[in-house]
Design a protein around this motif. Structure first.
Motif, PDB file in Angstrom:
ATOM      1  N   UNK A   1      57.523  53.812  22.579  1.00 45.18           N
ATOM      2  CA  UNK A   1      58.773  53.732  22.521  1.00 45.18           C
ATOM      3  C   UNK A   1      59.273  53.680  24.061  1.00 45.18           C
ATOM      4  N   UNK A   2      57.741  54.708  24.392  1.00 47.44           N
ATOM      5  CA  UNK A   2      58.431  55.219  26.212  1.00 47.44           C
ATOM      6  C   UNK A   2      57.803  53.592  27.159  1.00 47.44           C
ATOM      7  N   UNK A   3      56.632  52.823  26.537  1.00 49.54           N
ATOM      8  CA  UNK A   3      56.549  51.754  27.367  1.00 49.54           C
ATOM      9  C   UNK A   3      57.902  50.901  27.463  1.00 49.54           C
ATOM     10  N   UNK A   4      57.718  50.972  26.244  1.00 50.57           N
ATOM     11  CA  UNK A   4      58.683  50.002  25.774  1.00 50.57           C
ATOM     12  C   UNK A   4      60.642  50.116  27.073  1.00 50.57           C
ATOM     13  N   UNK A   5      60.795  51.835  27.319  1.00 48.53           N
ATOM     14  CA  UNK A   5      61.751  51.755  28.204  1.00 48.53           C
ATOM     15  C   UNK A   5      61.149  51.377  29.055  1.00 48.53           C
ATOM     16  N   UNK A   6      60.128  52.012  29.873  1.00 51.83           N
ATOM     17  CA  UNK A   6      59.459  51.618  30.855  1.00 51.83           C
ATOM     18  C   UNK A   6      59.975  49.911  31.393  1.00 51.83           C
ATOM     19  N   UNK A   7      59.144  49.868  30.284  1.00 55.38           N
ATOM     20  CA  UNK A   7      59.293  47.229  31.291  1.00 55.38           C
ATOM     21  C   UNK A   7      60.328  47.152  31.182  1.00 55.38           C
ATOM     22  N   UNK A   8      61.547  47.653  29.981  1.00 52.59           N
ATOM     23  CA  UNK A   8      63.252  47.158  30.475  1.00 52.59           C
ATOM     24  C   UNK A   8      63.757  48.270  31.455  1.00 52.59           C
ATOM     25  N   UNK A   9      62.984  48.928  32.263  1.00 51.18           N
ATOM     26  CA  UNK A   9      64.062  49.371  33.035  1.00 51.18           C
ATOM     27  C   UNK A   9      63.163  48.810  34.840  1.00 51.18           C
ATOM     28  N   UNK A  10      62.292  48.259  34.954  1.00 51.84           N
ATOM     29  CA  UNK A  10      61.118  47.632  35.292  1.00 51.84           C
ATOM     30  C   UNK A  10      61.166  45.483  35.362  1.00 51.84           C
ATOM     31  N   UNK A  11      61.555  45.991  34.534  1.00 46.58           N
ATOM     32  CA  UNK A  11      62.070  44.477  33.579  1.00 46.58           C
ATOM     33  C   UNK A  11      61.098  43.204  33.789  1.00 46.58           C
ATOM     34  N   UNK A  12      60.106  43.572  32.881  1.00 51.65           N
ATOM     35  CA  UNK A  12      58.588  42.716  33.267  1.00 51.65           C
ATOM     36  C   UNK A  12      58.423  42.371  31.536  1.00 51.65           C
ATOM     37  N   UNK A  13      58.267  41.897  31.513  1.00 53.40           N
ATOM     38  CA  UNK A  13      57.185  41.976  30.397  1.00 53.40           C
ATOM     39  C   UNK A  13      55.928  42.763  29.885  1.00 53.40           C
ATOM     40  N   UNK A  14      56.426  42.718  28.850  1.00 47.84           N
ATOM     41  CA  UNK A  14      55.476  43.707  27.956  1.00 47.84           C
ATOM     42  C   UNK A  14      55.250  43.232  26.266  1.00 47.84           C
ATOM     43  N   UNK A  15      53.640  42.631  26.505  1.00 37.47           N
ATOM     44  CA  UNK A  15      53.203  41.982  25.157  1.00 37.47           C
ATOM     45  C   UNK A  15      52.225  42.483  24.587  1.00 37.47           C
ATOM     46  N   UNK A  16      51.763  42.450  22.884  1.00 36.25           N
ATOM     47  CA  UNK A  16      50.356  43.473  22.394  1.00 36.25           C
ATOM     48  C   UNK A  16      49.801  41.988  22.753  1.00 36.25           C
ATOM     49  N   UNK A  17      48.802  41.695  22.840  1.00 34.29           N
ATOM     50  CA  UNK A  17      47.008  40.480  21.829  1.00 34.29           C
ATOM     51  C   UNK A  17      47.242  41.553  20.199  1.00 34.29           C
ATOM     52  N   UNK A  18      47.678  41.082  19.756  1.00 37.46           N
ATOM     53  CA  UNK A  18      48.373  40.405  18.314  1.00 37.46           C
ATOM     54  C   UNK A  18      47.364  39.396  18.254  1.00 37.46           C
ATOM     55  N   UNK A  19      45.933  38.727  18.601  1.00 42.45           N
ATOM     56  CA  UNK A  19      45.888  37.931  18.625  1.00 42.45           C
ATOM     57  C   UNK A  19      45.838  37.136  17.064  1.00 42.45           C
TER      58      UNK A  19
ATOM     59  N   UNK B   1      48.276  55.491  29.626  1.00 38.37           N
ATOM     60  CA  UNK B   1      48.783  55.502  30.575  1.00 38.37           C
ATOM     61  C   UNK B   1      48.430  54.182  31.623  1.00 38.37           C
ATOM     62  N   UNK B   2      47.244  53.429  31.234  1.00 42.52           N
ATOM     63  CA  UNK B   2      47.462  52.570  31.877  1.00 42.52           C
ATOM     64  C   UNK B   2      49.025  51.468  32.122  1.00 42.52           C
ATOM     65  N   UNK B   3      48.962  50.973  31.235  1.00 42.42           N
ATOM     66  CA  UNK B   3      49.980  50.436  31.108  1.00 42.42           C
ATOM     67  C   UNK B   3      51.103  50.878  31.875  1.00 42.42           C
ATOM     68  N   UNK B   4      51.457  52.249  31.824  1.00 37.00           N
ATOM     69  CA  UNK B   4      52.298  52.846  32.221  1.00 37.00           C
ATOM     70  C   UNK B   4      52.288  52.497  33.918  1.00 37.00           C
ATOM     71  N   UNK B   5      51.336  52.601  34.347  1.00 39.25           N
ATOM     72  CA  UNK B   5      50.693  52.673  35.921  1.00 39.25           C
ATOM     73  C   UNK B   5      50.869  51.047  36.521  1.00 39.25           C
ATOM     74  N   UNK B   6      51.022  49.973  35.231  1.00 38.35           N
ATOM     75  CA  UNK B   6      50.906  49.043  35.487  1.00 38.35           C
ATOM     76  C   UNK B   6      52.348  48.395  35.682  1.00 38.35           C
ATOM     77  N   UNK B   7      53.158  49.078  34.778  1.00 38.63           N
ATOM     78  CA  UNK B   7      54.558  49.007  34.508  1.00 38.63           C
ATOM     79  C   UNK B   7      55.286  49.473  35.922  1.00 38.63           C
ATOM     80  N   UNK B   8      54.905  50.873  35.831  1.00 36.55           N
ATOM     81  CA  UNK B   8      55.631  51.391  37.870  1.00 36.55           C
ATOM     82  C   UNK B   8      55.289  50.234  38.547  1.00 36.55           C
TER      83      UNK B   8
END
Length: 360
Positions: free
Chosen positions: A113-131, A87-94
Motif C-alpha cells: 500500500x505504501x508503494x502504491x501511494x508513493x507511485x501515485x504521489x510521484x506519478x510514476x508507473x509501478x508494475x509487478x512482474x507476473x510473467x 526499500x529499493x522500490x521506495x528509493x527508486x520511486x522517490x
C-alpha cells in the motif's frame, strides 16, 4: 503512411536491473534485452564477473541504491531478494523512476500500500512482474474457459510442483522473511487464479515442511472458495512426477494439461527469447466431453509480452500490464492464506472497501 517501426526509433527506455541472481539472470535480463525499445544499461550486482560472463561490457554497480537513483536511468527493475523489494522500490520511486518489481510484490500489504501511494504521489508507473500470464499452459486453459467449452467451472486445480528433495543453501529456502514455497511459487498460482475467476469469498490453507533439514514451508495447499466453485492451488518440492499442471472440471466438459510451460527451461538452456521454437508447447490439452476425448494444441507462450506492454505504457500511455491493485490483491491472498494456515481457520481477504471497488 504508417511506420510500424517508428516507435522503436524513439529514444530507448534505459533500464537498470537490480539483482543478478536467479530471477534477474534467468528471466529479466534476457527478456528486457529481447524487447525493442528497452535498453538494459546497468546491472546492480556485487559480482561483476558473473554479470560480465553473460553480458560483456555491461555497466555494473555494486551499490543498489546508487543504481536506482542513477540520473541516466528511466526504468528500474527490482529482482533483489524479497525483503529488499519495498526499500529499493521506495528509493527508486522517490528518485522519479518508473519501477517493475519481481514477484512477490512485497513482504506484506502494508508495504504494498505504501508503494502504491508513493507511485501515485510521484506519478510514476509501478508494475509487478507476473510473467506467468504469458505461459503456454495457462493461455491454453484460459482459452478454453473463455470459449465456454467447459461450461460453468466448478473445480479448478493448479499445481506448481518440482522435484528438489534436498534443501539447498539459498535464501529462498532459509527461515527468512519472504522465503518458502508459498511466497516463491504462490504468487504465480494466485495471480493466474484471480485473472480467471476474480477475488475469492474465503480462503483455507495448509503449509508444511516436508524435506529433512527444511527451515521454511516447501509444501502448500490452498483452497479459494467462490460459492460452490473451488480453486485449488498447490505447490510441492518433492514431486517426482505424475501430477497435472492444470485440472479443470466444468458443467459441460473437463480439461487437463500435464506439463508446464517450457520458457523457464529454454531460458536456463540459453535460448534467446524470440528464437525459433520460443514458447512452443508440444504437450496438448486433453478435453473430456463424456466419452469423447480430444487432444487440442496448446498455444505458444511468450513472456516478452510483459516487457513489450511496459514499453507501450511508458512511450504510448498504454495500460500497465499488471496494475498495482492487481498485485495488491495477490498479496492479500498470500497474506490471508498464511494466516489461515497458521491459525487453522478459514480467512477472508484483508482488503478495504476502496481496494475491492478498485479491483472490480
Amino acid at each position: 503512411m504508417n511506420d510500424k517501426n517508428a516507435e522503436y526509433r524513439r529514444p530507448s527506455v534505459r533500464v537498470a536491473l537490480i539483482g543478478y541472481g536467479f530471477a534477474g539472470r534467468t528471466f529479466h535480463a534476457p527478456l528486457i534485452r529481447a524487447t525493442p525499445g528497452l535498453d538494459l544499461a546497468l546491472v546492480a550486482s556485487r559480482d561483476a564477473a558473473k554479470v560480465h560472463a553473460d553480458l560483456p561490457g555491461m555497466a555494473v554497480e555494486a551499490d543498489p541504491l546508487r543504481a536506482v537513483t542513477d540520473p541516466a536511468i528511466e526504468l528500474v527493475v527490482i529482482a533483489a531478494p524479497n525483503s529488499r523489494h519495498a526499500p529499493l522500490a521506495r528509493a527508486a520511486l522517490a528518485a522519479g523512476k518508473h519501477v517493475v518489481v519481481d514477484k512477490p510484490f512485497t513482504l506484506d500489504l502494508a508495504e504494498a500500500r505504501a508503494l502504491i501511494a508513493l507511485a501515485e504521489q510521484h506519478d510514476r508507473l509501478l508494475s509487478v512482474f507476473h510473467n506467468r500470464r504469458w505461459d503456454s499452459d495457462y493461455l491454453g486453459v484460459k482459452q478454453l474457459i473463455d470459449s465456454g467449452a467447459l461450461g460453468e467451472v466448478v473445480h479448478f486445480e493448479s499445481h506448481f510442483d518440482r522435484f528438489r528433495p534436498e534443501v539447498r543453501g539459498r535464501w529462498r529456502e532459509q527461515a527468512l522473511p519472504g522465503s518458502g514455497v508459498w511466497f516463491d511459487l504462490g504468487p504465480h498460482l494466485v495471480d493466474q487464479a484471480l485473472q480467471l475467476f476474480g477475488l475469492p469469498e474465503s480462503i483455507q490453507a495448509n503449509l508444511a515442511v516436508q524435506r529433512p533439514g527444511g527451515q521454511i514451508d516447501d509444501w502448500a495447499h490452498i483452497v479459494l472458495n467462490h460459492g460452490g466453485r473451488r480453486i485449488v492451488l498447490h505447490a510441492g518440492m518433492v514431486v517426482a512426477g505424475g501430477s497435472m499442471r492444470f485440472t479443470v472440471h466444468g458443467s459441460k466438459a473437463s480439461v487437463v494439461k500435464q506439463r508446464a510451460d517450457g520458457q523457464e527451461r529454454q531460458l536456463l538452456d540459453g535460448v534467446i527469447p524470440g528464437a525459433p521454437g520460443w514458447g512452443e508447447d508440444d504437450d496438448d490439452l486433453v478435453l473430456y466431453q463424456g466419452d469423447d476425448v480430444r487432444r487440442l494444441p496448446t498455444p505458444a507462450g511468450d513472456q516478452r509480452q510483459y516487457y513489450r506492454a511496459i514499453h507501450r505504457a511508458l512511450r504510448d500511455g498504454a495500460a500497465n500490464p499488471v496494475p498495482p491493485i492487481q498485485a495488491l490483491a495477490v498479496m492479500a491472498v498470500i497474506e490471508a492464506a498464511t494466516q489461515a494456515a497458521t491459525e487453522g481457520r478459514t480467512t477472508r481477504l484483508p482488503l478495504t472497501d476502496a481496494e475491492l471497488a478498485a479491483w472490480a
